[in-house]
Motif scaffolding. Structure first.
Motif, short mmCIF file in Angstrom:
data_model
loop_
_atom_site.label_atom_id
_atom_site.label_comp_id
_atom_site.label_asym_id
_atom_site.label_seq_id
_atom_site.Cartn_x
_atom_site.Cartn_y
_atom_site.Cartn_z
N ILE A 48 -11.34 -3.09 17.82
CA ILE A 48 -11.34 -2.03 18.82
C ILE A 48 -11.15 -0.67 18.14
CG2 ILE A 48 -10.14 -1.09 20.86
CD1 ILE A 48 -11.58 -3.78 21.37
N VAL A 49 -10.21 -0.61 17.20
CA VAL A 49 -9.95 0.64 16.49
C VAL A 49 -11.16 1.03 15.65
CG1 VAL A 49 -8.47 1.82 14.82
CG2 VAL A 49 -7.47 0.22 16.46
N GLU A 50 -11.75 0.08 14.97
CA GLU A 50 -12.94 0.37 14.15
C GLU A 50 -14.05 0.94 15.02
OE1 GLU A 50 -15.54 -1.93 10.79
OE2 GLU A 50 -14.87 -3.10 12.50
N ARG A 51 -14.27 0.35 16.18
CA ARG A 51 -15.30 0.84 17.10
C ARG A 51 -14.95 2.24 17.60
NH1 ARG A 51 -18.42 -1.54 21.75
NH2 ARG A 51 -19.62 0.25 22.45
N TRP A 82 -13.90 8.18 19.37
CA TRP A 82 -12.90 8.07 20.43
C TRP A 82 -11.54 8.16 19.77
CZ3 TRP A 82 -15.15 2.74 22.09
CH2 TRP A 82 -16.44 2.91 22.61
N LEU A 83 -10.80 9.20 20.05
CA LEU A 83 -9.51 9.34 19.38
C LEU A 83 -8.34 8.88 20.24
CD1 LEU A 83 -8.49 12.74 20.20
CD2 LEU A 83 -10.56 12.80 18.91
N GLY A 84 -7.28 8.53 19.52
CA GLY A 84 -6.05 8.10 20.17
C GLY A 84 -5.47 6.83 19.59
N VAL A 85 -6.28 6.11 18.81
CA VAL A 85 -5.80 4.85 18.22
C VAL A 85 -6.11 4.75 16.72
CG1 VAL A 85 -5.85 3.53 20.38
CG2 VAL A 85 -7.89 3.62 18.94
N GLU A 86 -6.67 5.78 16.13
CA GLU A 86 -7.14 5.72 14.73
C GLU A 86 -6.02 5.40 13.75
OE1 GLU A 86 -6.21 9.85 15.96
OE2 GLU A 86 -7.59 8.36 16.78
N ALA A 87 -4.81 5.87 14.00
CA ALA A 87 -3.69 5.60 13.08
C ALA A 87 -3.17 4.17 13.24
CB ALA A 87 -2.57 6.60 13.29
N LEU A 88 -3.67 3.45 14.24
CA LEU A 88 -3.25 2.07 14.47
C LEU A 88 -4.22 1.09 13.80
CD1 LEU A 88 -2.27 2.45 18.22
CD2 LEU A 88 -0.77 2.50 16.22
N SER A 89 -4.99 1.59 12.86
CA SER A 89 -5.93 0.76 12.10
C SER A 89 -5.17 -0.30 11.31
CB SER A 89 -6.73 1.62 11.12
OG SER A 89 -7.60 2.48 11.80
N GLY A 90 -5.80 -1.46 11.21
CA GLY A 90 -5.26 -2.51 10.37
C GLY A 90 -4.14 -3.32 10.97
N LEU A 91 -3.71 -3.01 12.20
CA LEU A 91 -2.66 -3.82 12.80
C LEU A 91 -3.20 -5.23 13.04
CD1 LEU A 91 -1.09 -1.40 15.44
CD2 LEU A 91 -0.19 -2.01 13.18
N VAL A 116 -8.51 9.23 8.58
CA VAL A 116 -7.24 8.62 8.94
C VAL A 116 -7.34 7.11 8.81
CG1 VAL A 116 -5.63 8.18 10.85
CG2 VAL A 116 -6.49 10.48 10.44
N ARG A 117 -8.40 6.53 9.32
CA ARG A 117 -8.56 5.07 9.23
C ARG A 117 -8.54 4.61 7.78
NH1 ARG A 117 -9.72 0.29 11.55
NH2 ARG A 117 -11.32 -1.02 10.63
N ARG A 118 -9.29 5.30 6.92
CA ARG A 118 -9.32 4.91 5.50
C ARG A 118 -7.94 5.06 4.85
NH1 ARG A 118 -14.22 7.85 5.36
NH2 ARG A 118 -13.21 9.50 4.14
N ALA A 119 -7.25 6.15 5.18
CA ALA A 119 -5.92 6.37 4.60
C ALA A 119 -4.94 5.29 5.05
CB ALA A 119 -5.39 7.75 5.00
N VAL A 120 -4.98 4.94 6.31
CA VAL A 120 -4.08 3.92 6.86
C VAL A 120 -4.38 2.55 6.25
CG1 VAL A 120 -3.49 2.68 8.96
CG2 VAL A 120 -3.59 5.17 8.98
N LEU A 121 -5.65 2.27 6.05
CA LEU A 121 -6.04 0.98 5.47
C LEU A 121 -5.87 0.94 3.96
CD1 LEU A 121 -9.23 0.19 7.61
CD2 LEU A 121 -6.93 -0.81 7.82
#
Length: 173
Positions: free
Chosen positions: A44-47, A53-62, A166-171
């Protein structure tokens, strides 16, 4: 919401981008995403990041499913699942019927929600069926304020950055 209002539907995921329609309760310009609770959360976050669509990008990799992260109100780097939840559709095992909770009724707290409630036999009272998220559209995050994420990104507190960064940094990439 009619079938013609839905766009980019896929198995386990319905996306409604008609946020500016007359008589719509969605914030203008927002995207409403209804996800089957068994969908992998990170998918969902990847999509969301790919679609802007912002609001969940920092929740990547959960790890886990949409149900898992919603039940636990997972959070990371200044974002929580509860920040994006509009409603949660459940099966209430105590009364043997479906029940839908608006976000305000979910009793979200740090690392918890009403969906962790157990029955006398120790099983979970609520079987999560579908979680609806409301996500803003855009290319940049809201101002980044989490110290750990600011350090990972190498930006100043309050900067806005591209979602994929943000997604790349979190992952860790």
């Amino acid at each position: 919401m009619g079938a013609s209002d839905l766009t980019r539907a896929s198995a386990g995921l319905r996306v409604d981008t008609t946020g500016c329609s007359v008589d719509d309760l969605v914030y203008c310009g927002a995207v409403q995403v209804a996800a089957d609770s068994s969908e992998p959360w990170d998918g969902i976050v990847e999509r969301a990041v790919a679609e802007g669509w912002l609001g969940v990008e920092a929740l990547s990799g959960l790890p886990g499913s949409v149900a898992d992260v919603t039940r636990a109100n997972a959070s990371a780097y200044g974002q929580s699942v509860s920040d994006a939840v509009v409603s949660v559709r459940t099966w209430d095992r105590s009364v043997d019927r479906q029940r839908t909770f608006a976000a305000v009724e979910c009793d979200f707290g740090p690392g918890s929600s009403r969906f962790t409630e157990q029955l006398a036999d120790g099983s979970l009272r609520y079987d999560l069926r579908e979680v609806t998220l409301l996500l803003k559209q855009g290319d940049l995050t809201t101002p980044v304020r989490d110290d750990a994420l600011v350090a990972r990104l190498g930006v100043a507190s309050g900067d806005r950055v591209p979602l994929d960064l943000v997604r790349r940094a979190v992952l860790g990439g």
